[in-house]
Every structure is written in structure tokens, then in C-alpha cells.
Design a protein around this motif. Structure first.
Motif, PDB file in Angstrom:
ATOM      1  N   PRO A  60      65.243  71.690 122.315  1.00 16.76           N
ATOM      2  CA  PRO A  60      66.637  71.350 122.620  1.00 16.76           C
ATOM      3  C   PRO A  60      66.847  70.931 124.083  1.00 16.76           C
ATOM      4  O   PRO A  60      67.624  70.020 124.367  1.00 16.76           O
ATOM      5  N   ASP A  61      66.150  71.586 125.012  1.00 23.25           N
ATOM      6  CA  ASP A  61      66.259  71.187 126.420  1.00 23.25           C
ATOM      7  C   ASP A  61      65.696  69.784 126.634  1.00 23.25           C
ATOM      8  O   ASP A  61      66.268  68.975 127.356  1.00 23.25           O
ATOM      9  N   PHE A  62      64.552  69.501 126.013  1.00 21.51           N
ATOM     10  CA  PHE A  62      63.965  68.173 126.116  1.00 21.51           C
ATOM     11  C   PHE A  62      64.924  67.135 125.534  1.00 21.51           C
ATOM     12  O   PHE A  62      65.127  66.072 126.116  1.00 21.51           O
ATOM     13  N   ALA A  63      65.538  67.451 124.400  1.00 19.43           N
ATOM     14  CA  ALA A  63      66.492  66.527 123.776  1.00 19.43           C
ATOM     15  C   ALA A  63      67.653  66.241 124.731  1.00 19.43           C
ATOM     16  O   ALA A  63      68.056  65.081 124.894  1.00 19.43           O
ATOM     17  N   ALA A  64      68.182  67.277 125.361  1.00 22.70           N
ATOM     18  CA  ALA A  64      69.298  67.089 126.286  1.00 22.70           C
ATOM     19  C   ALA A  64      68.880  66.225 127.479  1.00 22.70           C
ATOM     20  O   ALA A  64      69.600  65.304 127.869  1.00 22.70           O
ATOM     21  N   ASN A  65      67.710  66.493 128.038  1.00 15.84           N
ATOM     22  CA  ASN A  65      67.190  65.699 129.154  1.00 15.84           C
ATOM     23  C   ASN A  65      66.984  64.251 128.735  1.00 15.84           C
ATOM     24  O   ASN A  65      67.371  63.323 129.446  1.00 15.84           O
ATOM     25  N   LEU A  66      66.369  64.064 127.585  1.00 18.55           N
ATOM     26  CA  LEU A  66      66.099  62.715 127.092  1.00 18.55           C
ATOM     27  C   LEU A  66      67.407  61.987 126.790  1.00 18.55           C
ATOM     28  O   LEU A  66      67.542  60.801 127.077  1.00 18.55           O
ATOM     29  N   GLY A  67      68.376  62.707 126.241  1.00 21.81           N
ATOM     30  CA  GLY A  67      69.671  62.103 125.954  1.00 21.81           C
ATOM     31  C   GLY A  67      70.345  61.586 127.213  1.00 21.81           C
ATOM     32  O   GLY A  67      70.859  60.467 127.246  1.00 21.81           O
ATOM     33  N   ARG A  68      70.321  62.390 128.275  1.00 18.38           N
ATOM     34  CA  ARG A  68      70.902  61.957 129.554  1.00 18.38           C
ATOM     35  C   ARG A  68      70.144  60.753 130.108  1.00 18.38           C
ATOM     36  O   ARG A  68      70.747  59.804 130.607  1.00 18.38           O
ATOM     37  N   ALA A  69      68.828  60.783 130.008  1.00 21.22           N
ATOM     38  CA  ALA A  69      68.013  59.683 130.544  1.00 21.22           C
ATOM     39  C   ALA A  69      68.256  58.395 129.773  1.00 21.22           C
ATOM     40  O   ALA A  69      68.399  57.329 130.374  1.00 21.22           O
ATOM     41  N   GLU A  97      66.691  52.618 129.517  1.00 21.20           N
ATOM     42  CA  GLU A  97      65.354  52.912 129.014  1.00 21.20           C
ATOM     43  C   GLU A  97      64.727  54.051 129.802  1.00 21.20           C
ATOM     44  O   GLU A  97      65.051  54.273 130.966  1.00 21.20           O
ATOM     45  N   VAL A  98      63.795  54.725 129.150  1.00 23.55           N
ATOM     46  CA  VAL A  98      63.028  55.773 129.818  1.00 23.55           C
ATOM     47  C   VAL A  98      61.567  55.576 129.440  1.00 23.55           C
ATOM     48  O   VAL A  98      61.266  55.133 128.327  1.00 23.55           O
ATOM     49  N   TYR A  99      60.685  55.870 130.363  1.00 25.50           N
ATOM     50  CA  TYR A  99      59.257  55.672 130.162  1.00 25.50           C
ATOM     51  C   TYR A  99      58.536  57.008 130.262  1.00 25.50           C
ATOM     52  O   TYR A  99      58.992  57.921 130.947  1.00 25.50           O
ATOM     53  N   PHE A 100      57.404  57.094 129.590  1.00 22.39           N
ATOM     54  CA  PHE A 100      56.550  58.277 129.627  1.00 22.39           C
ATOM     55  C   PHE A 100      55.164  57.828 130.060  1.00 22.39           C
ATOM     56  O   PHE A 100      54.677  56.794 129.603  1.00 22.39           O
ATOM     57  N   VAL A 101      54.540  58.621 130.908  1.00 21.91           N
ATOM     58  CA  VAL A 101      53.181  58.319 131.347  1.00 21.91           C
ATOM     59  C   VAL A 101      52.269  59.435 130.871  1.00 21.91           C
ATOM     60  O   VAL A 101      52.515  60.612 131.156  1.00 21.91           O
ATOM     61  N   ILE A 102      51.234  59.038 130.145  1.00 20.20           N
ATOM     62  CA  ILE A 102      50.173  59.946 129.718  1.00 20.20           C
ATOM     63  C   ILE A 102      48.923  59.501 130.465  1.00 20.20           C
ATOM     64  O   ILE A 102      48.520  58.342 130.379  1.00 20.20           O
ATOM     65  N   GLY A 103      48.326  60.401 131.187  1.00 24.54           N
ATOM     66  CA  GLY A 103      47.156  60.055 131.990  1.00 24.54           C
ATOM     67  C   GLY A 103      45.916  59.798 131.152  1.00 24.54           C
ATOM     68  O   GLY A 103      45.847  60.135 129.973  1.00 24.54           O
ATOM     69  N   GLY A 104      44.953  59.213 131.789  1.00 25.10           N
ATOM     70  CA  GLY A 104      43.660  58.953 131.158  1.00 25.10           C
ATOM     71  C   GLY A 104      42.785  60.191 131.178  1.00 25.10           C
ATOM     72  O   GLY A 104      43.232  61.306 131.483  1.00 25.10           O
ATOM     73  N   SER A 105      41.534  60.003 130.902  1.00 28.20           N
ATOM     74  CA  SER A 105      40.583  61.112 130.778  1.00 28.20           C
ATOM     75  C   SER A 105      40.468  61.968 132.029  1.00 28.20           C
ATOM     76  O   SER A 105      40.181  63.156 131.941  1.00 28.20           O
ATOM     77  N   TYR A 106      40.668  61.379 133.187  1.00 26.43           N
ATOM     78  CA  TYR A 106      40.503  62.116 134.442  1.00 26.43           C
ATOM     79  C   TYR A 106      41.829  62.487 135.095  1.00 26.43           C
ATOM     80  O   TYR A 106      41.856  63.014 136.190  1.00 26.43           O
ATOM     81  N   GLY A 107      42.924  62.189 134.446  1.00 26.70           N
ATOM     82  CA  GLY A 107      44.220  62.591 134.954  1.00 26.70           C
ATOM     83  C   GLY A 107      44.905  61.519 135.775  1.00 26.70           C
ATOM     84  O   GLY A 107      44.545  60.337 135.717  1.00 26.70           O
ATOM     85  N   LEU A 108      45.892  61.940 136.533  1.00 24.99           N
ATOM     86  CA  LEU A 108      46.746  61.040 137.315  1.00 24.99           C
ATOM     87  C   LEU A 108      46.688  61.408 138.790  1.00 24.99           C
ATOM     88  O   LEU A 108      46.492  62.577 139.142  1.00 24.99           O
ATOM     89  N   SER A 109      46.941  60.423 139.618  1.00 22.93           N
ATOM     90  CA  SER A 109      46.980  60.679 141.057  1.00 22.93           C
ATOM     91  C   SER A 109      48.257  61.436 141.411  1.00 22.93           C
ATOM     92  O   SER A 109      49.243  61.416 140.668  1.00 22.93           O
ATOM     93  N   ALA A 110      48.225  62.074 142.572  1.00 16.70           N
ATOM     94  CA  ALA A 110      49.416  62.775 143.070  1.00 16.70           C
ATOM     95  C   ALA A 110      50.566  61.791 143.247  1.00 16.70           C
ATOM     96  O   ALA A 110      51.726  62.136 143.001  1.00 16.70           O
ATOM     97  N   GLU A 111      50.256  60.567 143.635  1.00 15.63           N
ATOM     98  CA  GLU A 111      51.295  59.554 143.834  1.00 15.63           C
ATOM     99  C   GLU A 111      52.041  59.258 142.531  1.00 15.63           C
ATOM    100  O   GLU A 111      53.269  59.188 142.514  1.00 15.63           O
ATOM    101  N   VAL A 112      51.320  59.117 141.427  1.00 14.48           N
ATOM    102  CA  VAL A 112      51.962  58.875 140.132  1.00 14.48           C
ATOM    103  C   VAL A 112      52.798  60.091 139.738  1.00 14.48           C
ATOM    104  O   VAL A 112      53.922  59.949 139.272  1.00 14.48           O
TER     105      VAL A 112
END
Length: 120
Positions: A50-59, A64-79
């Protein structure tokens, strides 16, 4: 869905992994520049559905809203700094499986927001 190709790991050491993360992160940052984004990361905020739904609803009310899923070694701190960090728990999932889990949670959020019986 925008898929960023994974970089090849040429040297299986710390420097090689760091290079892969940097290359992939640069391509990700190019695609998400200035966009509202959730960064899936184990150290992100854990939410109930429900919290995710509320956050997503506001976004999505803002566009539009985007999601980032990292690769095998993860994501940089900058991302990880450019969006809202979101965690689906402390477990590690293959990024291909995380797509399915994320898609299900987006569907669940839509049913919660639209009062459709699905979420229990």
C-alpha cells in the motif's frame, strides 16, 4: 522498457568490475537524465505494497516514472543518488527475475489505487 546492454567483464578483478559498473552507469544516467526515477537497491527504502502504491500514485500523477534495475555487478553511487532508492528486501535477485517482481508490484499498486480486489 528500455534495456541497457551489460558491459563485458574483461578482467575478473576489482578494477574490471568497477569499470563495468562505471560504463553501465553512464549509459543508465544518459537515459534517465531529469526523469523521476526509482532506483532498486538493497539499501533503499523498504515499503509495504500500500505504501508503494501511494508513492507510485503520487509519482505518476506528475507524469511518467522510471525504474532502474542494476546489472550483475550493481549500480554506481552516482546512479543511486539520482532517484528514490527502493528495496524489495535484503535478498539479492537476478536482474531478469527482478523485472517480473517489479512488474507484479506495479500491477498490485494499480489494483490498490483503483480499488480492484487483488491485494490481500
Amino acid at each position: 522498457m528500455i534495456e541497457i546492454s551489460e558491459s563485458r567483464l574483461l578482467s575478473p578483478n576489482e578494477a574490471g568490475i568497477r569499470k563495468v559498473i562505471e560504463e553501465e552507469s553512464a549509459r543508465i544516467l544518459e537515459k534517465i537524465k531529469g526523469k523521476p526515477v526509482y532506483i532498486l537497491a538493497v539499501e533503499g527504502e523498504e515499503m509495504t505494497s500500500p505504501d508503494f502504491a501511494a508513492n507510485l500514485g503520487r509519482a505518476t500523477d506528475a507524469g511518467e516514472v522510471y525504474f532502474v534495475i542494476g546489472g550483475s555487478y550493481g549500480l554506481s553511487a552516482e546512479v543511486k543518488r539520482v532517484g528514490k532508492p527502493l528495496s524489495f528486501g535484503r535478498l539479492t535477485y537476478p536482474h531478469q527475475m527482478m523485472r517480473v517482481i517489479l512488474a507484479e508490484q506495479i500491477y498490485r499498486a494499480a489494483t490498490i489505487l483503483n480499488n480492484i480486489e487483488y491485494h490481500k
